[in-house]
Write a protein that holds these residues in place. Structure first.
Motif, PDB file in Angstrom:
ATOM      1  N   ALA A   4       0.830  -1.203   0.000  1.00 19.63           N
ATOM      2  CA  ALA A   4       0.000   0.000   0.000  1.00 19.63           C
ATOM      3  C   ALA A   4       0.867   1.256   0.000  1.00 19.63           C
ATOM      4  O   ALA A   4       0.558   2.227  -0.696  1.00 19.63           O
ATOM      5  CB  ALA A   4      -0.942  -0.002   1.198  1.00 19.63           C
ATOM      6  N   ILE A   5       1.947   1.231   0.745  1.00 21.87           N
ATOM      7  CA  ILE A   5       2.858   2.377   0.790  1.00 21.87           C
ATOM      8  C   ILE A   5       3.523   2.562  -0.566  1.00 21.87           C
ATOM      9  O   ILE A   5       3.597   3.674  -1.087  1.00 21.87           O
ATOM     10  CB  ILE A   5       3.907   2.201   1.900  1.00 21.87           C
ATOM     11  N   ILE A   6       3.971   1.471  -1.143  1.00 19.88           N
ATOM     12  CA  ILE A   6       4.621   1.546  -2.455  1.00 19.88           C
ATOM     13  C   ILE A   6       3.633   2.056  -3.498  1.00 19.88           C
ATOM     14  O   ILE A   6       3.977   2.882  -4.351  1.00 19.88           O
ATOM     15  CB  ILE A   6       5.191   0.171  -2.844  1.00 19.88           C
ATOM     16  N   GLU A  16      11.120   4.982  -9.037  1.00 15.19           N
ATOM     17  CA  GLU A  16      11.276   3.622  -8.498  1.00 15.19           C
ATOM     18  C   GLU A  16      12.551   3.480  -7.669  1.00 15.19           C
ATOM     19  O   GLU A  16      12.526   2.863  -6.605  1.00 15.19           O
ATOM     20  CB  GLU A  16      11.264   2.585  -9.630  1.00 15.19           C
ATOM     21  N   GLU A  17      13.653   4.067  -8.139  1.00 13.19           N
ATOM     22  CA  GLU A  17      14.903   3.950  -7.383  1.00 13.19           C
ATOM     23  C   GLU A  17      14.806   4.689  -6.049  1.00 13.19           C
ATOM     24  O   GLU A  17      15.385   4.266  -5.043  1.00 13.19           O
ATOM     25  CB  GLU A  17      16.115   4.441  -8.194  1.00 13.19           C
ATOM     26  N   MET A  23      12.324   2.810   1.157  1.00 15.37           N
ATOM     27  CA  MET A  23      11.873   1.603   1.856  1.00 15.37           C
ATOM     28  C   MET A  23      13.040   0.908   2.555  1.00 15.37           C
ATOM     29  O   MET A  23      12.872   0.355   3.633  1.00 15.37           O
ATOM     30  CB  MET A  23      11.169   0.656   0.884  1.00 15.37           C
ATOM     31  N   ASP A  24      14.219   0.968   1.962  1.00 15.33           N
ATOM     32  CA  ASP A  24      15.397   0.388   2.596  1.00 15.33           C
ATOM     33  C   ASP A  24      15.781   1.173   3.850  1.00 15.33           C
ATOM     34  O   ASP A  24      16.139   0.590   4.876  1.00 15.33           O
ATOM     35  CB  ASP A  24      16.564   0.345   1.610  1.00 15.33           C
ATOM     36  N   ARG A  25      15.691   2.497   3.775  1.00 16.01           N
ATOM     37  CA  ARG A  25      16.062   3.338   4.920  1.00 16.01           C
ATOM     38  C   ARG A  25      15.103   3.204   6.092  1.00 16.01           C
ATOM     39  O   ARG A  25      15.496   3.360   7.238  1.00 16.01           O
ATOM     40  CB  ARG A  25      16.135   4.802   4.499  1.00 16.01           C
ATOM     41  N   VAL A  26      13.817   2.970   5.818  1.00 16.52           N
ATOM     42  CA  VAL A  26      12.822   2.942   6.901  1.00 16.52           C
ATOM     43  C   VAL A  26      12.363   1.531   7.266  1.00 16.52           C
ATOM     44  O   VAL A  26      11.437   1.378   8.046  1.00 16.52           O
ATOM     45  CB  VAL A  26      11.587   3.805   6.557  1.00 16.52           C
ATOM     46  N   ARG A  29      12.048   0.989  10.913  1.00 13.96           N
ATOM     47  CA  ARG A  29      11.288   2.037  11.610  1.00 13.96           C
ATOM     48  C   ARG A  29      10.188   2.565  10.695  1.00 13.96           C
ATOM     49  O   ARG A  29      10.057   3.755  10.470  1.00 13.96           O
ATOM     50  CB  ARG A  29      12.220   3.150  12.084  1.00 13.96           C
ATOM     51  N   LEU A  30       9.409   1.647  10.156  1.00 13.72           N
ATOM     52  CA  LEU A  30       8.376   1.977   9.185  1.00 13.72           C
ATOM     53  C   LEU A  30       7.239   2.758   9.822  1.00 13.72           C
ATOM     54  O   LEU A  30       6.555   2.263  10.724  1.00 13.72           O
ATOM     55  CB  LEU A  30       7.831   0.694   8.546  1.00 13.72           C
ATOM     56  N   SER A  31       7.080   3.990   9.399  1.00 15.55           N
ATOM     57  CA  SER A  31       5.962   4.822   9.829  1.00 15.55           C
ATOM     58  C   SER A  31       5.735   5.892   8.771  1.00 15.55           C
ATOM     59  O   SER A  31       6.621   6.181   7.964  1.00 15.55           O
ATOM     60  CB  SER A  31       6.233   5.480  11.188  1.00 15.55           C
ATOM     61  N   GLU A  32       4.562   6.466   8.778  1.00 13.01           N
ATOM     62  CA  GLU A  32       4.245   7.520   7.816  1.00 13.01           C
ATOM     63  C   GLU A  32       5.170   8.715   7.979  1.00 13.01           C
ATOM     64  O   GLU A  32       5.617   9.303   6.996  1.00 13.01           O
ATOM     65  CB  GLU A  32       2.791   7.947   7.985  1.00 13.01           C
ATOM     66  N   GLU A  33       5.468   9.050   9.226  1.00 13.35           N
ATOM     67  CA  GLU A  33       6.341  10.200   9.491  1.00 13.35           C
ATOM     68  C   GLU A  33       7.741   9.961   8.942  1.00 13.35           C
ATOM     69  O   GLU A  33       8.336  10.860   8.333  1.00 13.35           O
ATOM     70  CB  GLU A  33       6.411  10.494  10.995  1.00 13.35           C
ATOM     71  N   ASN A  34       8.267   8.753   9.153  1.00  9.53           N
ATOM     72  CA  ASN A  34       9.618   8.458   8.684  1.00  9.53           C
ATOM     73  C   ASN A  34       9.689   8.428   7.153  1.00  9.53           C
ATOM     74  O   ASN A  34      10.678   8.862   6.569  1.00  9.53           O
ATOM     75  CB  ASN A  34      10.114   7.139   9.265  1.00  9.53           C
TER      76      ASN A  34
END
Length: 76
Positions: A4-6, A16-17, A23-26, A29-34
């Motif tokens: 859904a985020i993608i 895409e890159e 996505m790799d960075r978060v 710590r997956l969140s909308e803010e991040n």
């Protein structure tokens, strides 16, 4: 990965890159803010969160008046 985020990132025309990088960075710590912080770092606008402090100058029309004739009691 959260599809859904993608999907939302693709709908917002994020490359895409850049999506892969974000996505790799978060991933831990997956969140909308991040995600939005990472978007801003890459030069994109926020997608998932709203910074209400940016809306300090509300443009309300305090002189709004209705042009309708009559009132709700006239419905009988």
């Amino acid at each position: 990965m959260n599809l859904a985020i993608i999907y939302e990132l693709r709908a917002a025309d994020v490359k895409e890159e850049d999506i892969e990088l974000i996505m790799d960075r978060v991933k831990n710590r997956l969140s909308e803010e991040n995600i939005d912080k990472e978007l801003v770092k890459l030069g994109y606008p926020k997608i998932f969160t709203v910074d209400y402090s940016e809306y300090d100058n509300y443009d309300y029309n305090d002189n709004y008046s209705s042009n309708s004739k009559g009132n709700f009691n006239d419905l009988d």
